[in-house]
Design a protein around this motif. Structure first.
Motif, PDB file in Angstrom:
ATOM      1  N   LEU A  48      30.410 -23.652  95.884  1.00  0.00           N
ATOM      2  CA  LEU A  48      30.820 -23.456  94.495  1.00  0.00           C
ATOM      3  C   LEU A  48      29.765 -22.689  93.708  1.00  0.00           C
ATOM      4  O   LEU A  48      30.078 -21.976  92.756  1.00  0.00           O
ATOM      5  CB  LEU A  48      31.044 -24.811  93.814  1.00  0.00           C
ATOM      6  CG  LEU A  48      32.366 -25.534  94.042  1.00  0.00           C
ATOM      7  CD1 LEU A  48      32.219 -27.004  93.719  1.00  0.00           C
ATOM      8  CD2 LEU A  48      33.464 -24.904  93.198  1.00  0.00           C
ATOM      9  N   GLY A 116      32.219 -21.962  90.318  1.00  0.00           N
ATOM     10  CA  GLY A 116      33.431 -21.678  91.071  1.00  0.00           C
ATOM     11  C   GLY A 116      34.657 -22.392  90.539  1.00  0.00           C
ATOM     12  O   GLY A 116      34.592 -23.524  90.064  1.00  0.00           O
ATOM     13  N   SER A 118      39.091 -23.005  91.307  1.00  0.00           N
ATOM     14  CA  SER A 118      40.131 -22.987  92.334  1.00  0.00           C
ATOM     15  C   SER A 118      40.988 -21.730  92.214  1.00  0.00           C
ATOM     16  O   SER A 118      41.225 -21.227  91.116  1.00  0.00           O
ATOM     17  CB  SER A 118      41.013 -24.225  92.206  1.00  0.00           C
ATOM     18  OG  SER A 118      40.259 -25.403  92.395  1.00  0.00           O
ATOM     19  N   THR A 119      41.473 -21.257  93.352  1.00  0.00           N
ATOM     20  CA  THR A 119      42.333 -20.069  93.362  1.00  0.00           C
ATOM     21  C   THR A 119      43.800 -20.426  93.185  1.00  0.00           C
ATOM     22  O   THR A 119      44.609 -19.580  92.820  1.00  0.00           O
ATOM     23  CB  THR A 119      42.182 -19.311  94.687  1.00  0.00           C
ATOM     24  OG1 THR A 119      42.623 -20.159  95.763  1.00  0.00           O
ATOM     25  CG2 THR A 119      40.728 -18.922  94.928  1.00  0.00           C
ATOM     26  N   SER A 124      43.364 -23.434 100.484  1.00  0.00           N
ATOM     27  CA  SER A 124      42.527 -23.577  99.297  1.00  0.00           C
ATOM     28  C   SER A 124      41.170 -24.146  99.682  1.00  0.00           C
ATOM     29  O   SER A 124      41.073 -24.948 100.621  1.00  0.00           O
ATOM     30  CB  SER A 124      43.208 -24.512  98.296  1.00  0.00           C
ATOM     31  OG  SER A 124      42.340 -24.869  97.240  1.00  0.00           O
ATOM     32  N   THR A 126      39.605 -26.314  98.110  1.00  0.00           N
ATOM     33  CA  THR A 126      39.707 -27.745  97.815  1.00  0.00           C
ATOM     34  C   THR A 126      41.174 -28.141  97.920  1.00  0.00           C
ATOM     35  O   THR A 126      42.042 -27.422  97.430  1.00  0.00           O
ATOM     36  CB  THR A 126      39.189 -28.069  96.403  1.00  0.00           C
ATOM     37  OG1 THR A 126      37.805 -27.727  96.307  1.00  0.00           O
ATOM     38  CG2 THR A 126      39.348 -29.552  96.078  1.00  0.00           C
ATOM     39  N   SER A 228      38.467 -25.852  87.159  1.00  0.00           N
ATOM     40  CA  SER A 228      37.019 -25.830  87.323  1.00  0.00           C
ATOM     41  C   SER A 228      36.400 -27.052  86.677  1.00  0.00           C
ATOM     42  O   SER A 228      36.797 -27.455  85.582  1.00  0.00           O
ATOM     43  CB  SER A 228      36.429 -24.567  86.685  1.00  0.00           C
ATOM     44  OG  SER A 228      35.015 -24.586  86.754  1.00  0.00           O
ATOM     45  N   TYR A 289      36.053 -19.702  96.648  1.00  0.00           N
ATOM     46  CA  TYR A 289      36.447 -19.976  95.271  1.00  0.00           C
ATOM     47  C   TYR A 289      36.516 -18.638  94.531  1.00  0.00           C
ATOM     48  O   TYR A 289      36.336 -17.570  95.122  1.00  0.00           O
ATOM     49  CB  TYR A 289      35.427 -20.906  94.605  1.00  0.00           C
ATOM     50  CG  TYR A 289      35.423 -22.306  95.169  1.00  0.00           C
ATOM     51  CD1 TYR A 289      36.282 -23.280  94.685  1.00  0.00           C
ATOM     52  CD2 TYR A 289      34.559 -22.654  96.211  1.00  0.00           C
ATOM     53  CE1 TYR A 289      36.284 -24.566  95.208  1.00  0.00           C
ATOM     54  CE2 TYR A 289      34.556 -23.942  96.744  1.00  0.00           C
ATOM     55  CZ  TYR A 289      35.424 -24.880  96.244  1.00  0.00           C
ATOM     56  OH  TYR A 289      35.428 -26.142  96.769  1.00  0.00           O
TER      57      TYR A 289
END
Length: 316
Positions: A48, A116, A118-119, A124, A126, A228, A289
């Motif tokens: 991250l 970082g 999340s997309t 993913s 996470t 985030s 990320y």
């Protein structure tokens, strides 16, 4: 709501960091006209925080006249008070309910940058992993079916992972109060899923990959794009110094290197492997990320995080 005091064991990493800071002179930042300014940074090793590691490895801090001392901690929430008292200059870690409670009570720290996020895509970095046994039995078919079940989160509901879980559950109309959040260390989540200690776990890569390859769990949901719960915290005394601006300038240069395909380049993988202690071949399989190139604090995410903790009864 009475706040549980940290146990002596939980405080050991922070106390060790405090002792290290005191042995080096007590004050975190220093330097004089003939040498670089020393900046002490507590961090939890994680991909991250790639901008931090790239800025260090590529010499961006040195370009700014800074001598950055990176000190590993197990939990950022234990190190944040050290920034408030000037024992370290900055903390790069997840934001917790304890941070917001501390700030409300006068803790002298400032959130100055994001890290970082999340997309929202699969795979993913996470994911909410669900035990194969409850999936195969048909007990859990979707996220809604987790209501009333045990979900592992490192640090518990009040940690950064607690907010990530809350954001993931929100899509199914659930909140943290609809599940039983169990504090499980990330390396122990796989065994907890396998032996029935928990039914699901909010875990980061590469631990998610390990669970799936061992046929212990499958990803059921991922945090929405932009979620985030991490960033950079400065002690207020350090925030007012020229070195603070220089530190952020170097961090942003590291974040710029992560745009496009920079997050998965061999150079980045090598830097992250060394900084986090993870194997390069594992990191190559790990989805990255996303980072704002300016690393601007995401006030929308901070407000959402506070609201999630408030709804769970974790904020005073």
């Amino acid at each position: 709501m009475r706040r549980r005091m940290p146990s002596a064991v939980a405080l050991l990493p922070a106390l060790a960091l405090l002792a290290a800071c005191q042995s080096s002179g007590g004050k975190a930042s220093g330097g004089d006209a003939s040498g670089p300014t020393r900046v002490t940074v507590a961090h939890v090793p994680s991909t991250l925080f790639a901008p931090l590691y790239l800025a260090q490895a590529k010499g961006y801090f040195k370009e700014q006249g800074l001598d950055v001392d990176l000190r590993k901690v197990q939990a950022g929430q234990d190190a944040v008070p050290l920034a408030g008292t000037g024992k370290v200059d900055a903390v790069v870690a997840g934001f917790s309910a304890g941070l917001f409670n501390g700030m409300a009570q006068g803790l002298k720290v400032k959130v100055v940058a994001s890290m970082g996020a999340s997309t929202g895509a699969r795979p993913s970095p996470t994911a909410l992993e669900v035990a194969k046994r409850v999936l195969d039995s048909g007990e859990v078919k979707n996220t809604t079916d987790l209501k009333g079940r045990k979900v592992a989160v490192a640090g518990g509901a009040g940690a950064a992972g607690g907010y990530q879980l809350a954001a993931t559950l929100r899509g199914a109309g659930l909140t943290l109060k609809d599940v039983t959040v169990v504090n499980v260390a990330i390396p122990d989540m796989r065994s907890a899923l396998a032996d029935g200690g928990v039914d699901a776990a909010l875990a980061p890569a590469p631990f998610t990959t390990a669970m799936e390859e061992a046929d212990v769990a499958e990803p059921l949901a991922v945090p929405p794009r932009g979620t985030s719960a991490t960033g950079v915290v400065f002690g207020t005394a350090f925030a007012g110094k020229p070195a603070a601006d220089k530190f952020l300038t170097a961090l942003r240069k590291g974040a710029a290197d992560l745009q496009g395909g920079g997050a998965t380049s061999e150079e980045t993988v090598g830097v992250l492997a060394k900084a986090t202690g993870q194997k390069a071949e594992v990191l190559r399989k790990t989805p990255p990320y996303q980072w704002d190139p300016r690393l601007a604090p995401d006030t929308g995410q901070l407000d959402a995080q506070k609201q999630a903790y408030r709804d769970a009864g974790l904020l005073r």
